[in-house]
Design an enzyme around this catalytic site. Structure first.
Site, PDB file in Angstrom:
ATOM      1  CD  GLU A   1     -40.804  35.887 -12.921  1.00 41.42           C
ATOM      2  OE1 GLU A   1     -40.012  36.208 -13.828  1.00 41.42           O
ATOM      3  OE2 GLU A   1     -41.626  34.949 -13.039  1.00 41.42           O
TER       4      GLU A   1
ATOM      5  CE  LYS B   1     -44.563  29.443  -2.503  1.00 42.77           C
ATOM      6  NZ  LYS B   1     -44.279  28.560  -3.654  1.00 42.77           N
TER       7      LYS B   1
ATOM      8  CB  CYS C   1     -52.183  26.067  -4.672  1.00 42.63           C
ATOM      9  SG  CYS C   1     -52.618  25.191  -6.198  1.00 42.63           S
TER      10      CYS C   1
ATOM     11  N   GLY D   1     -38.092  27.981  -7.642  1.00 40.79           N
ATOM     12  CA  GLY D   1     -39.057  27.091  -8.266  1.00 40.79           C
ATOM     13  C   GLY D   1     -38.662  26.757  -9.688  1.00 40.79           C
TER      14      GLY D   1
END
Length: 327
Positions: free
Chosen positions: A208, A146, A105, A230
């Site tokens: 992406e 992650k 994050c 995402g």
């Protein structure tokens, strides 16, 4: 080196303030997704009570899955190995099918409190967190992490990945940008390939992937069979189905707006049940703002509803148009 086989899994990314339980239900019902990851649960210095977990991850009341039966991995964010371990064990006790650790994050408010991507400056701490959580969670419950490539540069990428793998995680998702990159293109997929060669756990590629062509290219460049989707999936909810079709050499799959619109209406109905009337319109408009890039009809709807704040009028605008009577 771990190499995924077969067609590979498609995972819905954790997106704070966007991919909540309601949207996870809607997107997993469209099809093509193998796994969802929750928005992060922030862990500070307390063991969260069961009610707090069930509020944040309502899927725990239905076997740890969405209504469509897709498993939901619970993501934790924090910096204290012992507290993260205790809370991971609690989540597992409550039925979490898997645990994920957030080191990706980039939000300043999160990073100021030593959470998310800022911890990439401390590979040794990442390893201790991974080891503590892995030891606290039953062996049958996978533990993953992650991470991004670094904070302002990619210098710590390999050390962080190796520390996490050395701590005993089962899988690593790599968002192929640094914290400083935010969400600006490009994603540096070549770094995912380097990380994949450097660790002995499965690596999931993220960043992406907006189309089936992007997904095939990402798999080719990274060597990863498993992909995390995402914003691309939020923008085009049929993306996972399209990737599966492309990977199997089948004709292109699209989810037309008439099929998606009732799902948007169902999402908003759920939002209205869970949120106060002053907050519900914002969640609808947030999703519509993403859908604009994939659907001209969503762009028109967003423009028309942009200033509307009444939930009843918003729901009416989402209702299907009446069909003419047959002669």
């Amino acid at each position: 080196m771990a190499h995924g086989g077969g067609a590979g899994r498609l995972v819905l990314a954790p997106m704070e303030g966007l991919a909540d339980a309601l949207l996870r239900d809607i997107l997993s019902a469209v099809g093509g997704i193998d796994l969802c990851v929750t928005e992060f649960v922030r862990i500070t210095d307390q063991l969260l009570p069961p009610a707090a977990w069930l509020r944040r991850v309502p899927e725990l009341t239905q076997g740890g899955c969405t209504a469509a039966g897709v498993p939901v991995k619970v993501q934790l964010l924090g910096a204290d190995p012992a507290c993260l371990a205790d809370n991971a064990a609690r989540a597992a006790e409550l039925g979490a099918p898997a645990i994920d650790l957030n080191f990706g994050c980039p939000a300043p408010t999160v990073n100021r409190h030593r959470g998310g991507a800022v911890l990439l400056a401390e590979p040794e701490l990442l390893g201790r967190i991974a080891a503590a959580v892995r030891a606290a969670v039953p062996a049958a419950v996978p533990v993953s992490a992650k991470m991004r490539l670094g904070i302002s540069d990619t210098a710590p990428a390999l050390a962080c990945a190796q520390a996490l793998a050395g701590g005993g995680i089962d899988e690593l998702t790599v968002h192929a940008r640094t914290k400083a990159d935010g969400y600006r293109p490009p994603a540096y997929w070549e770094w995912i390939a380097r990380i994949r060669e450097a660790v002995a756990v499965n690596v999931v590629a993220n960043g992406e992937i907006w189309s089936a062509a992007d997904a095939l290219r990402c798999r080719a460049e990274t060597g990863c069979a498993d992909l995390m989707l995402g914003r691309g999936l939020v923008t085009r909810p049929g993306l996972a189905l399209a990737i599966r079709a492309a990977g199997a050499g089948r004709p292109a799959v699209t989810l037309p707006w008439p099929a998606l619109r009732p799902r948007v209406a169902a999402y908003f109905a759920g939002v209205c049940q869970r949120l106060a009337p002053r907050h519900a319109p914002g969640r609808l408009k947030l999703w519509l703002s993403y859908l604009r890039a994939g659907y001209p009809e969503a762009a028109e709807l967003f423009a028309r509803l942009r200033t509307e704040t009444d939930c009843a009028r918003l729901a009416a605008a989402l209702a299907p148009a009446p069909q003419p009577c047959a002669a």
